[in-house]
Design an enzyme around this catalytic site. Structure first.
Site, mmCIF file in Angstrom:
data_model
loop_
_atom_site.group_PDB
_atom_site.id
_atom_site.type_symbol
_atom_site.label_atom_id
_atom_site.label_comp_id
_atom_site.label_asym_id
_atom_site.label_seq_id
_atom_site.Cartn_x
_atom_site.Cartn_y
_atom_site.Cartn_z
ATOM 1 C CB CYS A 190 88.160 -44.249 34.580
ATOM 2 S SG CYS A 190 88.372 -45.440 35.924
ATOM 3 C CG ASP A 193 87.796 -49.396 35.639
ATOM 4 O OD1 ASP A 193 88.960 -49.027 35.843
ATOM 5 O OD2 ASP A 193 86.820 -48.649 35.740
ATOM 6 C CD GLN A 194 91.646 -49.118 40.033
ATOM 7 O OE1 GLN A 194 90.974 -48.216 39.552
ATOM 8 N NE2 GLN A 194 91.863 -49.205 41.330
ATOM 9 C CG ASP A 200 90.428 -48.467 32.843
ATOM 10 O OD1 ASP A 200 90.985 -49.362 33.523
ATOM 11 O OD2 ASP A 200 89.537 -47.723 33.298
ATOM 12 C CG HIS A 219 84.090 -42.679 33.721
ATOM 13 N ND1 HIS A 219 84.853 -43.214 34.723
ATOM 14 C CD2 HIS A 219 83.731 -41.439 34.166
ATOM 15 C CE1 HIS A 219 84.976 -42.361 35.723
ATOM 16 N NE2 HIS A 219 84.291 -41.272 35.402
#
Length: 486
Positions: free
Chosen positions: A52, A12-13, A306, A103
């Site tokens: 996200c 993530d990120q 993502d 999420h």
């Protein structure tokens, strides 16, 4: 030949350039580098809606944002899609499992997986009671937190370090034993799935990590790798409003814009890079377990993020903006057993996106690809096959007064800010850091017009009214979700 196992690893990120295989001057990623050399790296991979929730909608449905309907970030919108990746693989005889971040809403929506072991990280809407159809408290929906409290023997919480989940400008080391870090937990639970999976079926495992998304909290050893290094200076375009950044000053640790003191920025970047190397080591641990269970050579592995993290580029932080640090992502496809004939070490120069993951894995499984899927399999390009591919990508993000759209082929990029009507144009072949905005350059007027027309075609008929009489219309109210999914 039996169908392959499928392992999808998402982080993530993580910025596209934070791979030592791509020549990053300080970041160390030996396991991902090995996957790159043995597999296929797609250097022109993007997240079409770089935050996200919409990114995961693209992964799970294979649809464009216009179809899956999530064109910005909005929590608590139920997921109701007829065809999702896990369900299609389950119908094809796969045992499916997700570990880590989903999420989605409601949080324990299986999204057609047989089972999920969940850690979404800190989500504001489940940290206090809300009057919604699925009022959720984090104690109910977070498996990692329940495990952590058992293992740590305390009332441990995600807020113990005093770091906000969106504090991309503050970093400090993890305070508990490394084995209790959420990155280690994700691998531990993924390995446990290898133990308890149905051995009569191929498996689809999605190992979905929350880091390097903030809080920026690597274990001490990984923070120490970078904290004393001279780190590269982030790029700042000639178009950046430096006076406004100086006034913003980054006083709020969750700020998305502002000039930080160098010491604070360097600590944040040291923590961010430390999280990435920590992830790399833990991914190596997962790959080792695949070998020990005797399934590595029967497994197709896809690694990606993502979206990215600006981390000071153009004095901006986090994601949602159309610049490379935010929207461009790493994407690696590796076939350890060589069953798909991928061109090892190749880097196909075609623009790809998260919606391409679902058709890639379904093709590998020999499963039908639903008509709703708008992505294209990456297996052909990974084998070096010629064929029709998308010539460019349309991306966007509803983001208040900075709501934006972009179109790019990885060589040029046109950006339109829908509220102000501001345009930007970058020649990425000579200016990959987006330092010089050429939208007003008379010599580029024809190119700007070409890309503007492409965006007009992408937005024609959209409910927001971004196009009227063949022209872009600024000031229309942006929406994070289109009406057909509300």
């Amino acid at each position: 030949m039996n169908p392959p196992n499928l392992l999808l690893i998402t982080v993530d990120q993580m910025r596209f350039d934070c791979l030592s295989a791509l020549g990053h001057p300080v970041v160390e990623t030996p396991n991902l580098d090995a996957m790159t050399s043995k597999g296929v790296l797609f250097p022109q991979a993007y997240s079409a809606v770089p935050s996200c929730i919409p990114a995961r909608a693209a992964i799970m449905t294979g649809m464009s944002q216009r179809s899956h309907g999530r064109v910005g970030y909005q929590d608590q919108v139920p997921w109701r899609y007829t065809h999702m990746l896990a369900g299609e693989l389950a119908q094809a005889g796969y045992h499916t499992q997700c570990v880590g971040k989903m999420h989605v809403y409601p949080a324990r929506n299986l999204c057609d997986f047989h089972n999920i072991v969940l850690h979404d990280g800190y989500l504001h809407h489940n940290r206090d009671k809300r009057d919604t159809p699925f009022a959720e408290h984090f104690d109910q929906v977070d498996d990692y937190m329940r495990w952590l409290r058992r293992e740590a023997g305390t009332e441990a919480d995600l807020t113990d370090l005093g770091l906000d989940c969106n504090a991309s400008t503050v970093g400090r080391p993890w305070h508990l034993p490394e084995a209790l870090h959420p990155t280690n937990w994700c691998v531990t639970e993924s390995i446990d799935f290898l133990r308890r999976r149905d051995p009569s079926k191929p498996f689809f495992l999605w190992s979905s990590f929350v880091r390097p998304h903030s809080p920026l909290d690597p274990p001490q050893a990984y923070f120490d790798l970078y904290k004393d290094l001279e780190l590269p200076v982030p790029p700042i375009g000639d178009w950046v409003d430096k006076e406004a950044a100086a006034l913003a000053g980054g006083a709020d640790p969750t700020s998305t814009f502002g000039r930080l003191p160098k010491r604070r920025l360097d600590r944040a970047r040291a923590a961010y890079y430390g999280l990435i190397t920590h992830l790399d080591d833990q991914i190596g641990r997962l790959l080792q377990a695949l070998g020990e269970y005797g399934v590595l050579n029967d497994t197709l592995i896809l690694f990606t993020s993502d979206h990215g993290e600006l981390m000071g580029d153009h004095l901006a932080f986090r994601k949602s903006l159309p610049y490379e640090g935010s929207a461009k992502i790493p994407l690696i496809l590796w076939d350890p057993g060589g069953r798909f004939g991928l061109a090892a070490g190749s880097r196909p120069d075609t623009v790809v996106e998260l919606r391409d993951i679902m058709p890639t894995l379904l093709e590998a499984a020999g499963a039908p690809i639903p008509a709703s899927v708008e992505g294209a399999s990456l297996l052909g390009p990974a084998r070096g096959e010629a064929g029709a591919r998308r010539s460019y990508l349309h991306g966007e993000h509803a983001y208040g007064d900075r709501s934006n759209h972009f179109v790019t082929d990885g060589r040029e990029k046109y950006i339109w800010f829908s509220q102000s009507g501001e345009e930007q144009f970058f020649d990425l072949t000579v200016d990959p850091a987006e330092l010089v905005d050429r939208a007003g350059d008379p010599a580029r007027a024809d190119r700007v017009a070409l890309w503007r027309e492409r965006l007009v075609r992408e937005l024609e008929g959209r409910e927001e009214g971004y196009v009227m009489e063949g022209r872009l219309v600024a000031g229309r109210e942006p929406r994070a979700c289109l009406s057909h999914i509300l």
